[in-house]
Design an enzyme around this catalytic site. Structure first.
Site, PDB file in Angstrom:
ATOM      1  N   ASP A  29       0.848  -1.189   0.000  1.00 37.29           N
ATOM      2  CA  ASP A  29       0.000   0.000   0.000  1.00 37.29           C
ATOM      3  C   ASP A  29       0.887   1.245   0.000  1.00 37.29           C
ATOM      4  O   ASP A  29       1.886   1.321   0.712  1.00 37.29           O
ATOM      5  CB  ASP A  29      -0.914  -0.009   1.235  1.00 37.29           C
ATOM      6  CG  ASP A  29      -2.092   0.931   1.075  1.00 37.29           C
ATOM      7  OD1 ASP A  29      -3.230   0.456   0.958  1.00 37.29           O
ATOM      8  OD2 ASP A  29      -1.856   2.172   1.044  1.00 37.29           O
ATOM      9  N   ILE A  30       0.497   2.235  -0.775  1.00 38.80           N
ATOM     10  CA  ILE A  30       1.273   3.476  -0.906  1.00 38.80           C
ATOM     11  C   ILE A  30       1.196   4.320   0.373  1.00 38.80           C
ATOM     12  O   ILE A  30       2.057   5.168   0.607  1.00 38.80           O
ATOM     13  CB  ILE A  30       0.771   4.271  -2.143  1.00 38.80           C
ATOM     14  CG1 ILE A  30       1.844   5.204  -2.671  1.00 38.80           C
ATOM     15  CG2 ILE A  30      -0.524   5.008  -1.851  1.00 38.80           C
ATOM     16  CD1 ILE A  30       1.520   5.779  -4.049  1.00 38.80           C
ATOM     17  N   HIS A  96     -10.579  -5.576  -3.513  1.00 40.40           N
ATOM     18  CA  HIS A  96      -9.247  -5.760  -2.937  1.00 40.40           C
ATOM     19  C   HIS A  96      -9.363  -6.008  -1.445  1.00 40.40           C
ATOM     20  O   HIS A  96     -10.273  -5.499  -0.786  1.00 40.40           O
ATOM     21  CB  HIS A  96      -8.354  -4.561  -3.211  1.00 40.40           C
ATOM     22  CG  HIS A  96      -8.902  -3.262  -2.714  1.00 40.40           C
ATOM     23  ND1 HIS A  96      -9.919  -2.594  -3.361  1.00 40.40           N
ATOM     24  CD2 HIS A  96      -8.597  -2.523  -1.629  1.00 40.40           C
ATOM     25  CE1 HIS A  96     -10.200  -1.483  -2.697  1.00 40.40           C
ATOM     26  NE2 HIS A  96      -9.425  -1.415  -1.631  1.00 40.40           N
TER      27      HIS A  96
HETATM   28  P1  AMP Z   1      -9.797   1.220   0.019  1.00 42.81           P
HETATM   29  O1  AMP Z   1      -9.875   2.513   0.774  1.00 42.81           O
HETATM   30  O2  AMP Z   1     -10.206   0.023   0.807  1.00 42.81           O
HETATM   31  O3  AMP Z   1     -10.499   1.325  -1.314  1.00 42.81           O
HETATM   32  O4  AMP Z   1      -8.254   0.981  -0.237  1.00 42.81           O
HETATM   33  C1  AMP Z   1      -7.526   1.568  -1.260  1.00 42.81           C
HETATM   34  C2  AMP Z   1      -6.069   1.507  -0.864  1.00 42.81           C
HETATM   35  O5  AMP Z   1      -5.272   1.693  -2.009  1.00 42.81           O
HETATM   36  C3  AMP Z   1      -5.662   2.587   0.145  1.00 42.81           C
HETATM   37  O6  AMP Z   1      -5.164   1.978   1.337  1.00 42.81           O
HETATM   38  C4  AMP Z   1      -4.592   3.375  -0.593  1.00 42.81           C
HETATM   39  O7  AMP Z   1      -3.554   3.829   0.241  1.00 42.81           O
HETATM   40  C5  AMP Z   1      -4.106   2.367  -1.625  1.00 42.81           C
HETATM   41  N1  AMP Z   1      -3.505   2.959  -2.808  1.00 42.81           N
HETATM   42  C6  AMP Z   1      -3.965   4.004  -3.522  1.00 42.81           C
HETATM   43  N2  AMP Z   1      -3.156   4.255  -4.574  1.00 42.81           N
HETATM   44  C7  AMP Z   1      -2.159   3.337  -4.522  1.00 42.81           C
HETATM   45  C8  AMP Z   1      -1.008   3.073  -5.309  1.00 42.81           C
HETATM   46  N3  AMP Z   1      -0.723   3.808  -6.398  1.00 42.81           N
HETATM   47  N4  AMP Z   1      -0.186   2.066  -4.940  1.00 42.81           N
HETATM   48  C9  AMP Z   1      -0.466   1.329  -3.849  1.00 42.81           C
HETATM   49  N5  AMP Z   1      -1.540   1.520  -3.061  1.00 42.81           N
HETATM   50  C10 AMP Z   1      -2.377   2.510  -3.383  1.00 42.81           C
END
Ligand code: AMP
Length: 110
Positions: A29-30, A96
């Site tokens: 996760d970023i 996810h």
């Molecule tokens: P959700 O809020 O359950 O939809 O989770 C989405 C997740 O994706 C969040 O924890 C973000 O930090 C993560 N996220 C968003 N953009 C990226 C990215 N480019 N690379 C990795 N994780 C990401």
């Protein structure tokens, strides 16, 4: 138009991919909320739990989480989270699961 997670899976957007199989891909996760925070996304663009069917690729998420947790050395435990919809805190409409570990996690979540 493909989702961000599909772009990550296809290497069109850079990320730290830690796991891949025929059904799901795991990447760090970023914005990590724990020392280990991995997003495991289905290769198929399923919008979320609300769109999950009785059988299909999404059934593989928990197995993949277990394999990743082993690879990450999370013997003391970990948490699996799927956010669904607005109240659940879902921000990306691509199914996810979050794998969180490496610290003691409090309960209940906020
Ligand atoms: P959700 O809020 O359950 O939809 O989770 C989405 C997740 O994706 C969040 O924890 C973000 O930090 C993560 N996220 C968003 N953009 C990226 C990215 N480019 N690379 C990795 N994780 C990401």
């Amino acid at each position: 138009m493909s989702t961000l997670f599909t772009k990550i899976i296809n290497r069109e957007v850079p990320s730290d991919i830690v796991y891949e199989d025929d059904f799901v891909v795991g990447f760090r996760d970023i914005n990590p909320q724990a020392p280990v925070h991995i997003v495991i996304a289905t290769r198929a663009e399923i919008t979320g739990v609300a769109a999950v069917e009785e059988s299909g690729d999404q059934q593989h998420l928990i197995y993949a989480a277990r394999k990743i947790a082993e690879n990450e050395g999370l013997e003391k435990g970990y948490r699996l989270v799927i956010n669904q919809g607005e109240d659940g805190g879902q921000t990306f409409d691509h199914l996810h699961m979050h794998l969180l570990g490496g610290r003691k996690l409090s309960w209940p979540p906020g």
